[in-house]
Design an enzyme around this catalytic site. Structure first.
Site, PDB file in Angstrom:
ATOM      1  N   ASP A  76      -3.555   5.932   0.639  1.00  0.00           N
ATOM      2  CA  ASP A  76      -3.342   4.504   0.862  1.00  0.00           C
ATOM      3  C   ASP A  76      -4.650   3.869   1.302  1.00  0.00           C
ATOM      4  OD1 ASP A  76      -1.974   1.939   1.473  1.00  0.00           O
ATOM      5  OD2 ASP A  76      -0.179   3.188   1.352  1.00  0.00           O
ATOM      6  N   HIS A 138      -3.600  -0.278  -3.146  1.00  0.00           N
ATOM      7  CA  HIS A 138      -3.640   0.614  -1.981  1.00  0.00           C
ATOM      8  C   HIS A 138      -4.721   1.684  -2.166  1.00  0.00           C
ATOM      9  CE1 HIS A 138      -0.237  -1.065   0.191  1.00  0.00           C
ATOM     10  NE2 HIS A 138       0.398  -1.156  -0.960  1.00  0.00           N
ATOM     11  N   GLU A 202       2.197  -3.639  -4.807  1.00  0.00           N
ATOM     12  CA  GLU A 202       1.318  -4.477  -3.985  1.00  0.00           C
ATOM     13  C   GLU A 202      -0.148  -4.406  -4.427  1.00  0.00           C
ATOM     14  OE1 GLU A 202       3.901  -4.532   0.144  1.00  0.00           O
ATOM     15  OE2 GLU A 202       2.321  -3.036  -0.049  1.00  0.00           O
TER      16      GLU A 202
END
Length: 509
Positions: A76, A138, A202
């Site tokens: 991440d 990420h 995302e």
């Protein structure tokens, strides 16, 4: 076998700890099959790391509750946690971050041998381990060590804030795909799962919108915005499709979060529906397999009780009863497509889980509710019976040394507070999110098992330090709730004629 073991006394989990227990099993016929084949739990170890021995302990509990998939979130923005020998910078640089307080967090990562050890340990317990390597978003931790695969060229720093970063892998650079396929080729042999999770969530398109390489790729592919998707969203579909082809060539199936639907879903991809149920519904109705993991029911990093009196968690209120109530088969899925809902999963994100004790406190006993959501057919679910059986299951968790959540006494029907001001009289009226014995003191001492039991609302007319805590049937004590009750003349009625006074003023925390 797990069903049979649960017919034995709870002390089976640690026989040497208890003497005088009758080791007998009732005469029954076991007919036991789960409602769903995929019964998963995801653990994020990027924001805060979890050592391998603690992971093994968690796997023991997953096996006990028939959760057969362990989704291991390994990369991440805030940390890269798996050794890649071809790219040593990922462990030398990307596995550590400088915290805002000025200290370094890390380096924390698993060697490839440790990964194999965890996979083997899980396999012995009939649990399939599914790795996740995040892309295209990420990716800040990876791009800190290898900024040439970003759109800007860096420099970057491993992110020490939560949330979403605009810096993602560059989709217009062919070397980016070489970098990622090299990583996949090292990670794939470490795992036996047919699935490989590539994230896909995302990933803001801000960098792609201004990146010459990404815009050139968009033109080369003839991607154009339409009423549903932007050209950059379609570029992410190209990105995912390209990685999916590589996974298929290595005998793996791609799983992605529901953002992978944007721009067009990869041909054989399985979708994890986390932003509610819409992604799973759309995927199933398109003929793609889906795993339901909606954040309003199955995210285990949220408040299990009144947030006013609990440590910081994520922003939602998700009680044990709410998780238990979830039905992973929405009515909006067409009747002939329901078989595409292959499972359900709970997710544990570690932004606020600073150590293993907090991880355990957040996810237990919530995993028990997940187990029944995944295993029990809808017509057989009964929350009151589930609550009754929780006493026995808490003893089993005690025997495993698990730091599970014990409901904290909270104010009935209103936000809780830990300081109450009054003028004449005030009443303390408490409840818990599950049926639970409450004990209390009014002398400033911490309540214990022999303290007075709270059974009815209590009235006070003088300054008092009131302390309460819950206690399980097995004797586990919960966190102490302290309420300072203070008489104050400052809140007398404004005039004798109006009679408008303030009985109590509530100050959270």
């Amino acid at each position: 076998m797990q069903t049979m073991l649960q017919l034995l006394p709870a002390e089976i989990e640690s026989p040497s700890a208890v003497k005088g227990v009758a080791w007998t099993i009732p005469a029954v016929t076991i007919r036991d099959e789960p409602r769903l084949a995929y019964r998963g739990f995801m653990q994020d170890i990027c924001r805060h790391f979890v050592d391998k021995e603690s992971l093994k302990k968690q796997l023991d509990i997953l096996a006990m509750y028939k959760i057969n998939k362990f989704h291991w979130h390994l990369t991440d923005d805030q940390g890269w946690r798996i050794e890649i020998k071809k790219y040593p910078g990922l462990t030398q640089i990307s596995s550590r971050r400088m915290e805002g307080e000025g200290y370094e967090y890390g380096p924390y990562f698993y060697t490839q041998e440790e990964v194999k050890e965890i996979v083997a340990y899980a396999k012995e317990r009939f649990i399939e381990v599914i790795p996740e390597i995040e892309m295209p978003g990420h990716a800040v931790a990876a791009l800190t060590a290898y900024p040439e695969f970003s759109c800007t060229g860096g420099p970057l720093q491993v992110r020490n804030l939560w949330g979403i970063s605009s810096d993602i892998f560059c989709a217009g650079n062919d070397d980016t795909f070489g970098f990622l396929t090299d990583i996949l080729d090292e990670v794939i042999p470490l795992f036996e799962s047919e699935y490989f999770h590539i994230g896909g969530d995302e990933a803001p398109k801000l960098r792609w919108e201004s990146c010459p390489k990404c815009q050139k790729r968009i033109k080369q592919l003839g991607l154009r915005a339409d009423d549903e998707f932007s050209a950059e969203e379609k570029l992410q579909s190209y990105f995912v499709n390209r990685l999916e082809k590589h996974l298929i060539s290595r005998g793996r199936k791609l799983i992605g979060w529901d953002e992978t639907l944007e721009g067009g879903l990869a041909p054989s991809a399985t979708v994890m529906s986390w932003r509610g149920e819409k992604g799973g519904i759309k995927s199933a109705n398109m003929g793609h397999d889906a795993i339901m993991t909606p954040n309003d029911w199955l995210y285990l990093d949220n408040y299990q009780g009144d947030r006013k009196i609990l440590p910081a968690c994520n922003r939602r209120d998700i009680t044990l009863a709410k998780t238990y109530s979830y039905n992973p088969m929405p009515e909006a899925i067409e009747a002939d497509k329901k078989h595409h809902i292959i499972g359900v999963q709970a997710n544990s994100w570690a932004e606020y889980m600073y150590n293993v004790d907090i991880v355990q406190w957040c996810v237990h006993p919530m995993l028990l509710a997940l187990s029944e959501v995944a295993c029990t057919r809808l017509e057989n679910k009964d929350y009151s019976d589930f609550e009754r059986r929780m006493d026995n299951q808490r003893v089993r968790l005690d025997m495993h040394g698990i730091n599970y959540y014990v409901p904290v006494p909270q104010d009935r029907g209103k936000p809780s507070c830990n300081r109450m001001l009054f003028t004449d009289v005030i009443t303390i009226d408490l409840e818990t999110t599950e049926p639970m014995k409450i004990v209390y003191t009014t002398n400033g001492r911490d309540p214990g098992p022999k303290s007075k039991e709270y059974t009815v609302p209590l009235t006070f007319t003088a300054n008092t330090t009131f302390k309460a805590r819950s206690i399980t049937a097995g004797g586990r004590m919960g966190d102490i709730r302290t309420i300072e009750i203070v008489r104050s003349d400052a809140y007398k009625p404004a005039t004798a004629t109006t009679g408008q006074g303030l009985e109590a003023a509530y100050y959270p925390g």
